[in-house]
Design a protein around this motif. Sequence first.
Motif, mmCIF file in Angstrom:
data_model
loop_
_atom_site.group_PDB
_atom_site.id
_atom_site.type_symbol
_atom_site.label_atom_id
_atom_site.label_comp_id
_atom_site.label_asym_id
_atom_site.label_seq_id
_atom_site.Cartn_x
_atom_site.Cartn_y
_atom_site.Cartn_z
ATOM 1 N N ASP A 21 0.814 -1.210 0.000
ATOM 2 C CA ASP A 21 0.000 0.000 0.000
ATOM 3 C C ASP A 21 0.851 1.266 0.000
ATOM 4 O OD1 ASP A 21 0.691 -0.903 2.616
ATOM 5 O OD2 ASP A 21 -0.736 0.497 3.485
ATOM 6 N N SER A 22 2.060 1.209 0.555
ATOM 7 C CA SER A 22 2.888 2.415 0.591
ATOM 8 C C SER A 22 3.286 2.839 -0.816
ATOM 9 C CB SER A 22 4.133 2.188 1.455
ATOM 10 O OG SER A 22 5.081 1.364 0.811
ATOM 11 N N GLN A 23 3.642 1.886 -1.677
ATOM 12 C CA GLN A 23 4.011 2.232 -3.042
ATOM 13 C C GLN A 23 2.793 2.651 -3.848
ATOM 14 O OE1 GLN A 23 7.293 2.446 -4.137
ATOM 15 N NE2 GLN A 23 6.202 3.580 -5.739
ATOM 16 N N ILE A 24 1.652 2.041 -3.574
ATOM 17 C CA ILE A 24 0.425 2.442 -4.269
ATOM 18 C C ILE A 24 0.109 3.907 -3.984
ATOM 19 C CG2 ILE A 24 -2.070 2.085 -4.394
ATOM 20 C CD1 ILE A 24 -1.515 -0.867 -3.744
ATOM 21 N N ILE A 25 0.231 4.312 -2.724
ATOM 22 C CA ILE A 25 -0.069 5.694 -2.349
ATOM 23 C C ILE A 25 0.911 6.654 -3.023
ATOM 24 C CG2 ILE A 25 -0.155 7.309 -0.411
ATOM 25 C CD1 ILE A 25 -1.094 4.880 1.291
ATOM 26 N N LEU A 26 2.186 6.292 -3.074
ATOM 27 C CA LEU A 26 3.160 7.144 -3.749
ATOM 28 C C LEU A 26 2.838 7.255 -5.243
ATOM 29 C CD1 LEU A 26 6.519 6.023 -2.086
ATOM 30 C CD2 LEU A 26 5.346 8.215 -1.773
ATOM 31 N N ASP A 27 2.539 6.142 -5.888
ATOM 32 C CA ASP A 27 2.212 6.162 -7.314
ATOM 33 C C ASP A 27 0.925 6.940 -7.571
ATOM 34 O OD1 ASP A 27 4.450 4.711 -8.046
ATOM 35 O OD2 ASP A 27 3.424 2.773 -8.015
ATOM 36 N N LEU A 28 -0.037 6.800 -6.669
ATOM 37 C CA LEU A 28 -1.287 7.543 -6.819
ATOM 38 C C LEU A 28 -1.048 9.038 -6.700
ATOM 39 C CD1 LEU A 28 -4.357 7.779 -7.037
ATOM 40 C CD2 LEU A 28 -4.495 7.326 -4.570
ATOM 41 N N SER A 29 -0.277 9.453 -5.688
ATOM 42 C CA SER A 29 -0.023 10.883 -5.511
ATOM 43 C C SER A 29 0.717 11.466 -6.712
ATOM 44 C CB SER A 29 0.772 11.127 -4.224
ATOM 45 O OG SER A 29 2.063 10.561 -4.293
ATOM 46 N N SER A 31 0.713 10.293 -9.836
ATOM 47 C CA SER A 31 -0.165 10.282 -11.005
ATOM 48 C C SER A 31 -1.201 11.403 -10.929
ATOM 49 C CB SER A 31 -0.856 8.921 -11.123
ATOM 50 O OG SER A 31 0.094 7.887 -11.298
ATOM 51 N N LEU A 32 -1.719 11.662 -9.731
ATOM 52 C CA LEU A 32 -2.671 12.768 -9.573
ATOM 53 C C LEU A 32 -2.011 14.101 -9.887
ATOM 54 C CD1 LEU A 32 -4.452 11.622 -6.285
ATOM 55 C CD2 LEU A 32 -5.482 11.721 -8.570
ATOM 56 N N ALA A 33 -0.771 14.280 -9.432
ATOM 57 C CA ALA A 33 -0.045 15.513 -9.725
ATOM 58 C C ALA A 33 0.194 15.657 -11.218
ATOM 59 C CB ALA A 33 1.275 15.541 -8.960
ATOM 60 N N HIS A 37 -3.483 18.000 -10.698
ATOM 61 C CA HIS A 37 -4.093 18.295 -9.411
ATOM 62 C C HIS A 37 -3.040 18.753 -8.399
ATOM 63 C CE1 HIS A 37 -7.927 16.677 -10.773
ATOM 64 N NE2 HIS A 37 -7.252 15.648 -11.274
ATOM 65 N N GLU A 38 -3.489 19.512 -7.412
ATOM 66 C CA GLU A 38 -2.613 19.980 -6.340
ATOM 67 C C GLU A 38 -2.716 18.976 -5.188
ATOM 68 O OE1 GLU A 38 -2.673 23.687 -3.232
ATOM 69 O OE2 GLU A 38 -3.126 24.152 -5.334
ATOM 70 N N VAL A 39 -1.646 18.206 -4.985
ATOM 71 C CA VAL A 39 -1.700 17.068 -4.075
ATOM 72 C C VAL A 39 -0.836 17.323 -2.846
ATOM 73 C CG1 VAL A 39 -1.325 14.586 -3.822
ATOM 74 C CG2 VAL A 39 -2.025 15.526 -6.044
ATOM 75 N N PRO A 50 6.881 12.170 -4.205
ATOM 76 C CA PRO A 50 7.184 12.311 -5.633
ATOM 77 C C PRO A 50 7.264 13.784 -6.037
ATOM 78 C CG PRO A 50 5.403 10.734 -5.273
ATOM 79 C CD PRO A 50 5.626 11.440 -3.973
ATOM 80 N N GLU A 51 7.920 14.028 -7.142
ATOM 81 C CA GLU A 51 8.031 15.394 -7.662
ATOM 82 C C GLU A 51 6.640 15.952 -7.929
ATOM 83 O OE1 GLU A 51 10.127 17.819 -11.384
ATOM 84 O OE2 GLU A 51 10.454 15.661 -11.125
#
Length: 363
Positions: A21-29, A31-33, A37-39, A50-51
């Motif tokens: 789940d930790s990598q999923i959250i990083l990848d999600l954040s 991808s949203l950026a 989106h402002e994440v 992530p950048e």
Amino acid sequence: MRIGLIASHAWPLPSPARTGDSQIILDLSRSLAELGHEVTLFAPDGTIAPEGVRLARMPMCSKGQAEPSTYQCEQACLDEYAVELAMLDVVHDCSVNKSVAEWCMKRMPTISTLWGGHAPKHMLRNLVAQSHAQRARLAMGLDDYMQEGGPGADCRVVWNGIDTEAYKPTGNPKQDFFLMFGRWHPVRGIVQAIELAKATGINLLIAGEDPERDHPYQADYARQMCELARGCDNIAIEFLPDDPDHHTRKVELYSDARGLLFMPQFEEPFGLPQIEAMACGTPVIGVDRGSVREITAGTGSICPRQNDLVLAVCAWMQPQSPAGQLAELELCRKVAVDVFDCKVMAANYVKLYEEVASGGGWG
């Protein structure tokens, strides 16, 4: 949109315990950026955001220990960032106890993803399950171990995603072994995989963390599995290197394997190794527990009973033409990219964010 993602209190991201789940959250954040989106990612100190993603450091982190408790860590985050949270367009709680979501739900658009287990009794609105199989159990008031889990919950479903550019075929030819990959724990079916290898004679490679870097109870289990496989020439056990070579070796193993054995001994809510292997062009041969049939989407062989795996594995041992291998690889890869890429996951979550931000909701 201004989006706040609430991570687990247990570890900084990426987790040194390598929790999926930790990598999923990083990848999600990330991808949203990338979607514009402002994440803001609310996560323990030491997290590498992530950048393009702003990090709001949680005041407390348990680092995998019982103390400080889940409630204490989540409450400290809420106390520190209540004003900031109230200014966001939507909050997405990916934590354990959902204390932040409980507070936010009364004030602003909020959704919560369940990473296994069952829905907290105080959180039965705007929940998201990882699979339709997990959603069905939650609706019946059951958790992922088919135990009573409190009142049923109505959920939406968003499949997890991975970076399919980080997981892709190496181009090397397939080798004559089947891979078992995952944490050292009885629910992963490692004992059953060893028994399967002994019964069929397949070459089995079991890959996992070095016990010296793992939690004590998982390290003890790893040593037990080494002892169980001792004397079997067709069974090898490999401890993966630490960073920066960990991911590289993981992708090599996925790509080289004839197939991934996936044999959960519980109702698997999702199972990241399945889509990681598929992204590397490797089919899953597994048992039909939880979401396994749903996630593999016809790319491998899923057996209704564990005993049927003997016949399934023997069928996959037959020689295959280069054209057949290529078609198999391309199909697995296509499903992973089209359905389970992290950008697809992010786009599916945005639809839910927009729904709750416009005054909608479910549950």
